[in-house]
Design a protein around this motif. Structure first.
Motif, mmCIF file in Angstrom:
data_model
loop_
_atom_site.group_PDB
_atom_site.id
_atom_site.type_symbol
_atom_site.label_atom_id
_atom_site.label_comp_id
_atom_site.label_asym_id
_atom_site.label_seq_id
_atom_site.Cartn_x
_atom_site.Cartn_y
_atom_site.Cartn_z
ATOM 1 N N VAL A 271 0.887 -1.065 -0.274
ATOM 2 C CA VAL A 271 0.077 0.001 -0.084
ATOM 3 C C VAL A 271 1.048 1.456 0.033
ATOM 4 O O VAL A 271 0.200 2.407 -0.793
ATOM 5 N N PHE A 272 1.678 1.255 0.506
ATOM 6 C CA PHE A 272 3.339 2.594 1.008
ATOM 7 C C PHE A 272 4.282 2.653 0.300
ATOM 8 O O PHE A 272 5.060 3.306 0.461
ATOM 9 N N GLY A 273 4.540 1.066 -0.185
ATOM 10 C CA GLY A 273 6.374 0.899 -0.809
ATOM 11 C C GLY A 273 6.838 1.376 0.148
ATOM 12 O O GLY A 273 7.922 1.315 -0.223
ATOM 13 N N GLU A 274 6.864 0.797 1.278
ATOM 14 C CA GLU A 274 7.382 0.466 2.245
ATOM 15 C C GLU A 274 9.047 -0.192 1.675
ATOM 16 O O GLU A 274 7.943 -1.107 1.140
ATOM 17 N N PRO A 275 10.095 -0.236 2.091
ATOM 18 C CA PRO A 275 11.207 -1.554 1.856
ATOM 19 C C PRO A 275 11.337 -1.861 2.619
ATOM 20 O O PRO A 275 10.778 -2.571 3.480
ATOM 21 N N VAL A 276 11.563 -3.203 2.198
ATOM 22 C CA VAL A 276 11.238 -4.537 2.618
ATOM 23 C C VAL A 276 13.162 -5.031 2.436
ATOM 24 O O VAL A 276 13.957 -5.154 1.109
ATOM 25 N N THR A 277 13.787 -5.118 3.700
ATOM 26 C CA THR A 277 15.489 -4.862 4.225
ATOM 27 C C THR A 277 15.777 -6.482 4.444
ATOM 28 O O THR A 277 14.674 -7.674 4.259
ATOM 29 N N VAL A 278 16.566 -6.621 4.139
ATOM 30 C CA VAL A 278 16.929 -8.209 4.552
ATOM 31 C C VAL A 278 16.719 -8.377 5.931
ATOM 32 O O VAL A 278 16.598 -9.408 6.640
ATOM 33 N N GLY A 279 17.453 -7.119 7.122
ATOM 34 C CA GLY A 279 16.625 -7.543 8.715
ATOM 35 C C GLY A 279 15.314 -8.131 8.609
ATOM 36 O O GLY A 279 14.530 -8.271 9.373
ATOM 37 N N LYS A 280 14.461 -7.196 7.651
ATOM 38 C CA LYS A 280 12.942 -7.826 8.137
ATOM 39 C C LYS A 280 12.626 -8.814 7.060
ATOM 40 O O LYS A 280 11.813 -9.611 8.248
ATOM 41 N N MET A 281 12.804 -9.556 5.606
ATOM 42 C CA MET A 281 13.025 -10.326 5.600
ATOM 43 C C MET A 281 13.668 -11.702 6.832
ATOM 44 O O MET A 281 12.622 -13.148 6.810
ATOM 45 N N GLY A 282 14.995 -11.608 7.370
ATOM 46 C CA GLY A 282 15.852 -12.340 8.573
ATOM 47 C C GLY A 282 13.833 -12.318 10.277
ATOM 48 O O GLY A 282 14.048 -13.422 10.082
ATOM 49 N N ALA A 283 13.400 -10.775 10.049
ATOM 50 C CA ALA A 283 12.498 -11.361 11.294
ATOM 51 C C ALA A 283 11.529 -11.849 10.820
ATOM 52 O O ALA A 283 10.985 -13.136 11.444
ATOM 53 N N VAL A 284 10.543 -11.529 9.628
ATOM 54 C CA VAL A 284 9.958 -12.338 8.840
ATOM 55 C C VAL A 284 9.830 -13.879 8.755
ATOM 56 O O VAL A 284 9.154 -14.854 9.433
ATOM 57 N N LEU A 285 11.201 -14.980 8.699
ATOM 58 C CA LEU A 285 11.760 -15.383 8.861
ATOM 59 C C LEU A 285 11.910 -16.688 10.365
ATOM 60 O O LEU A 285 10.608 -17.827 10.942
ATOM 61 N N LEU A 286 12.149 -15.241 11.048
ATOM 62 C CA LEU A 286 12.839 -16.354 12.691
ATOM 63 C C LEU A 286 10.469 -16.255 12.501
ATOM 64 O O LEU A 286 10.437 -17.086 13.751
ATOM 65 N N MET A 287 9.604 -14.821 12.513
ATOM 66 C CA MET A 287 8.410 -15.915 12.964
ATOM 67 C C MET A 287 7.515 -16.408 12.076
ATOM 68 O O MET A 287 6.773 -17.596 13.002
ATOM 69 N N ALA A 288 7.904 -16.980 11.166
ATOM 70 C CA ALA A 288 7.540 -17.333 10.819
ATOM 71 C C ALA A 288 7.532 -19.382 11.326
ATOM 72 O O ALA A 288 6.788 -19.919 11.636
#
Length: 296
Positions: A271-288
């Motif tokens: 919706v807002f075009g916010e960046p998806v960083t390496v840190g965010k992807m790592g956090a997503v995988l950890l939560m998943a």
């Protein structure tokens, strides 16, 4: 539909509606102070639960309901005030990480009050979801303007709303086991009605003491956001009370927090075009992975 799928769908509904409620409360808090806003939302939500009670066939209350119900109502009232005060003072992205402590507190209280003991895998999953949430929400907030990195504790402690959000997390962790105790002795719609009426009455008393009636007029400038906040808050409370009948309280909070943050990142990108960083992807995988441990 599989019976095992119903609790997961309810948790997903809780996470989505709660995320919407947080967003619209933030929007409304710019023009309306915490106490008037809590009063308006609770008062408008109570009739909706009244309709649910009527459709459910009326009131059915057993002994043992009153104490947990009144305790949860009082704590929910305080938690609402604390949350709104926090987001008025500080950005959501710098205070929401403290809500990640809620699943831990809730799990401990579930053990003490309800005798619920998650397995070691579920406990590990809860901790991973909490760690991933901190990582996700902190990513991008720790960079110094002139280069380098800041400590997460320093970032949070520099915000005036942090203590209020920490208090919110603690209060929320107490309300959930109490709600589960309450719905053992009453129907979900009736308990929702008691909570909304109680919160509305409590905030009305505070308004009367402070004499701040004029602040209620701020709602005129935010009618659309108010309706959306009302719908999302009513759905979030109703879905959460229903899912308490199926899952342990600690697992509900961990799943809600994990799914909610995952959706926030995805919607932020879409919706807002916010960046998806390496840190965010790592956090997503950890939560998943944490969510997977909880479910298995």
């Amino acid at each position: 539909m599989s019976a095992g799928l119903v609790p997961l769908l309810l948790v997903l509904a809780v996470a989505l509606s709660s995320a919407g409620f947080d967003l619209f409360r933030k929007v409304l808090s710019r023009d309306i102070a915490p106490v008037p806003l809590v009063f308006l939302l609770a008062t408008a939500s109570a009739p909706l639960f009244g309709v649910m009670v009527a459709l459910d066939g009326g009131v059915d209350v057993e002994p043992g309901y009153v104490i947990p119900a009144l305790s949860s109502t009082a704590l929910n009232l305080l938690a609402n005030f604390a949350f709104l005060q926090s987001v008025r003072l500080s950005p959501l992205s710098l205070t929401v990480p403290l809500l990640s402590l809620t699943p831990v507190f809730t799990t401990l209280l579930g053990m003490l009050l309800l005798g619920e003991h998650p397995g070691w895998g579920a406990l590990a999953g809860i901790l991973l979801v909490v760690a991933g949430t901190f990582w996700l929400t902190a990513d991008g907030n720790l960079a110094r303007p002139g280069g380098g990195r800041r400590n997460l504790w320093h970032v949070l402690s520099s915000q005036p709303g942090s203590l209020w959000m920490a208090a919110t997390a603690m209060l929320m962790s107490w309300t959930i086991p109490l709600d589960k105790m309450a719905v053992r002795h009453a129907t979900v719609p009736f308990h929702g009605l008691v909570l909304t009426v109680g919160i509305g009455a409590g905030s009305l008393a505070v308004l009367a003491v402070q004499g701040r009636w004029s602040e209620l007029a701020g709602i005129r400038h935010k009618r659309g956001a108010f309706v959306l906040a009302l719908v999302s808050s009513t759905l979030a409370l109703a879905f959460q009370l229903f899912v308490l009948k199926f899952l342990l309280v600690g697992l509900i909070e961990a799943l809600k927090r994990g799914i909610g943050n995952l959706m926030a990142m995805l919607l932020g990108r879409m919706v807002f075009g916010e960046p998806v960083t390496v840190g965010k992807m790592g956090a997503v995988l950890l939560m998943a992975f944490g969510v997977l441990l909880i479910l298995v």
